[in-house]
Design a protein around this motif. Structure first.
Motif, PDB file in Angstrom:
ATOM      1  N   GLN A   1      18.587  18.915   0.330  1.00 41.36           N
ATOM      2  CA  GLN A   1      17.158  18.730   0.511  1.00 41.36           C
ATOM      3  C   GLN A   1      16.538  18.238  -0.788  1.00 41.36           C
ATOM      4  OE1 GLN A   1      15.175  22.267   1.847  1.00 41.36           O
ATOM      5  NE2 GLN A   1      13.275  21.213   2.363  1.00 41.36           N
ATOM      6  N   VAL A   2      15.488  17.424  -0.666  1.00 40.26           N
ATOM      7  CA  VAL A   2      14.816  16.931  -1.865  1.00 40.26           C
ATOM      8  C   VAL A   2      13.328  16.807  -1.568  1.00 40.26           C
ATOM      9  CG1 VAL A   2      15.287  14.515  -1.223  1.00 40.26           C
ATOM     10  CG2 VAL A   2      14.736  15.092  -3.583  1.00 40.26           C
ATOM     11  N   GLN A   3      12.520  17.229  -2.507  1.00 37.37           N
ATOM     12  CA  GLN A   3      11.074  17.061  -2.401  1.00 37.37           C
ATOM     13  C   GLN A   3      10.645  15.930  -3.320  1.00 37.37           C
ATOM     14  OE1 GLN A   3       9.707  21.062  -3.336  1.00 37.37           O
ATOM     15  NE2 GLN A   3       9.511  21.542  -1.154  1.00 37.37           N
ATOM     16  N   LEU A   4       9.693  15.147  -2.840  1.00 33.47           N
ATOM     17  CA  LEU A   4       9.227  13.980  -3.580  1.00 33.47           C
ATOM     18  C   LEU A   4       7.730  14.116  -3.827  1.00 33.47           C
ATOM     19  CD1 LEU A   4      11.060  11.325  -1.368  1.00 33.47           C
ATOM     20  CD2 LEU A   4      11.857  12.279  -3.547  1.00 33.47           C
ATOM     21  N   VAL A   5       7.311  13.885  -5.051  1.00 33.71           N
ATOM     22  CA  VAL A   5       5.903  13.978  -5.406  1.00 33.71           C
ATOM     23  C   VAL A   5       5.478  12.685  -6.097  1.00 33.71           C
ATOM     24  CG1 VAL A   5       4.157  15.229  -6.703  1.00 33.71           C
ATOM     25  CG2 VAL A   5       6.053  16.481  -5.655  1.00 33.71           C
ATOM     26  N   ALA A  24      11.427  13.496  -8.120  1.00 34.70           N
ATOM     27  CA  ALA A  24      12.256  14.220  -7.157  1.00 34.70           C
ATOM     28  C   ALA A  24      12.548  15.628  -7.667  1.00 34.70           C
ATOM     29  CB  ALA A  24      13.563  13.472  -6.924  1.00 34.70           C
ATOM     30  N   SER A  25      12.737  16.546  -6.728  1.00 37.80           N
ATOM     31  CA  SER A  25      12.935  17.957  -7.081  1.00 37.80           C
ATOM     32  C   SER A  25      14.363  18.264  -7.525  1.00 37.80           C
ATOM     33  CB  SER A  25      12.575  18.851  -5.891  1.00 37.80           C
ATOM     34  OG  SER A  25      13.399  18.539  -4.773  1.00 37.80           O
ATOM     35  N   ARG A  26      15.254  17.295  -7.355  1.00 38.82           N
ATOM     36  CA  ARG A  26      16.627  17.484  -7.807  1.00 38.82           C
ATOM     37  C   ARG A  26      17.191  16.162  -8.297  1.00 38.82           C
ATOM     38  NH1 ARG A  26      20.591  15.306  -4.791  1.00 38.82           N
ATOM     39  NH2 ARG A  26      20.467  15.102  -2.516  1.00 38.82           N
ATOM     40  N   SER A  27      18.393  16.214  -8.758  1.00 36.71           N
ATOM     41  CA  SER A  27      19.023  15.014  -9.277  1.00 36.71           C
ATOM     42  C   SER A  27      19.079  13.915  -8.227  1.00 36.71           C
ATOM     43  CB  SER A  27      20.440  15.337  -9.747  1.00 36.71           C
ATOM     44  OG  SER A  27      21.126  14.137 -10.084  1.00 36.71           O
ATOM     45  N   ILE A  28      18.730  12.702  -8.649  1.00 35.75           N
ATOM     46  CA  ILE A  28      18.821  11.560  -7.749  1.00 35.75           C
ATOM     47  C   ILE A  28      20.068  10.741  -8.025  1.00 35.75           C
ATOM     48  CG2 ILE A  28      16.310  11.440  -7.484  1.00 35.75           C
ATOM     49  CD1 ILE A  28      16.354   8.967  -9.321  1.00 35.75           C
ATOM     50  N   PHE A  29      20.956  11.285  -8.850  1.00 37.72           N
ATOM     51  CA  PHE A  29      22.157  10.538  -9.242  1.00 37.72           C
ATOM     52  C   PHE A  29      22.984  10.138  -8.030  1.00 37.72           C
ATOM     53  CE2 PHE A  29      25.114   9.004 -12.254  1.00 37.72           C
ATOM     54  CZ  PHE A  29      26.389   9.271 -11.775  1.00 37.72           C
ATOM     55  N   THR A  30      22.989  10.991  -7.007  1.00 34.07           N
ATOM     56  CA  THR A  30      23.794  10.699  -5.823  1.00 34.07           C
ATOM     57  C   THR A  30      22.978  10.105  -4.681  1.00 34.07           C
ATOM     58  OG1 THR A  30      23.499  12.958  -5.047  1.00 34.07           O
ATOM     59  CG2 THR A  30      25.454  12.504  -6.363  1.00 34.07           C
ATOM     60  N   ILE A  31      21.719   9.829  -4.927  1.00 35.57           N
ATOM     61  CA  ILE A  31      20.863   9.251  -3.885  1.00 35.57           C
ATOM     62  C   ILE A  31      20.732   7.755  -4.139  1.00 35.57           C
ATOM     63  CG2 ILE A  31      18.636   9.303  -2.730  1.00 35.57           C
ATOM     64  CD1 ILE A  31      18.241  12.136  -3.753  1.00 35.57           C
ATOM     65  N   TRP A  32      21.436   6.965  -3.333  1.00 40.05           N
ATOM     66  CA  TRP A  32      21.378   5.526  -3.530  1.00 40.05           C
ATOM     67  C   TRP A  32      20.059   4.930  -3.063  1.00 40.05           C
ATOM     68  CZ3 TRP A  32      26.675   2.820  -2.283  1.00 40.05           C
ATOM     69  CH2 TRP A  32      27.646   3.317  -3.169  1.00 40.05           C
ATOM     70  N   HIS A  33      19.657   5.354  -1.864  1.00 40.05           N
ATOM     71  CA  HIS A  33      18.523   4.719  -1.213  1.00 40.05           C
ATOM     72  C   HIS A  33      17.239   5.454  -1.558  1.00 40.05           C
ATOM     73  CE1 HIS A  33      21.117   2.172   1.314  1.00 40.05           C
ATOM     74  NE2 HIS A  33      21.925   3.203   1.304  1.00 40.05           N
ATOM     75  N   MET A  34      16.461   4.859  -2.426  1.00 39.96           N
ATOM     76  CA  MET A  34      15.144   5.387  -2.789  1.00 39.96           C
ATOM     77  C   MET A  34      14.196   4.222  -2.951  1.00 39.96           C
ATOM     78  SD  MET A  34      15.687   8.570  -5.391  1.00 39.96           S
ATOM     79  CE  MET A  34      14.011   9.109  -5.038  1.00 39.96           C
TER      80      MET A  34
END
Length: 115
Positions: A1-5, A24-34
């Motif tokens: 889960q991730v929260q975005l502000v 983002a509320s956590r690492s985005i290192f593994t999130i490709w699509h943003m």
């Protein structure tokens, strides 16, 4: 889960610039699509700019040459630099992240371009 502000919205005159930031509320290192989407009153939400992997970006035709999306994996942020703003850029801007099959949205930040 991730929260975005999102932050950085506001009012600006035509031709002006704004920089939006999405934390983002956590690492985005593994999130490709943003990326960033926007929704004007009475219209559907539309893509503005996004990352499809760590370095590949995609822009709406209306954003090409004026907007630039960037990400900082160390700070867990995705920013949208908007230059040469036009009245038709007025909308609520939303940060977006896709994790597996789940799509996450921020609460949005308003951008108003008016003289």
């Amino acid at each position: 889960q991730v929260q975005l502000v999102e932050s950085g919205g506001g009012s600006v005159q035509p031709g002006g610039s704004l920089r939006l930031s999405c934390a983002a509320s956590r690492s985005i290192f593994t999130i490709w699509h943003m990326g960033w989407y926007r929704q004007a009153p009475g219209k559907e939400r539309e893509l503005v700019a996004r990352f499809t992997d760590y370095t590949t970006t995609s822009y709406a035709d209306s954003a090409k040459g004026r907007f630039a999306v960037s990400r900082d994996n160390a700070k867990n942020t995705v920013d949208l630099q908007m230059n040469s703003l036009k009245p038709e850029d007025t909308a609520a801007y939303f940060c977006n992240a896709v994790v597996g099959s789940i799509i996450y949205w921020g609460q949005g930040t308003q951008v108003t371009v008016s003289s």
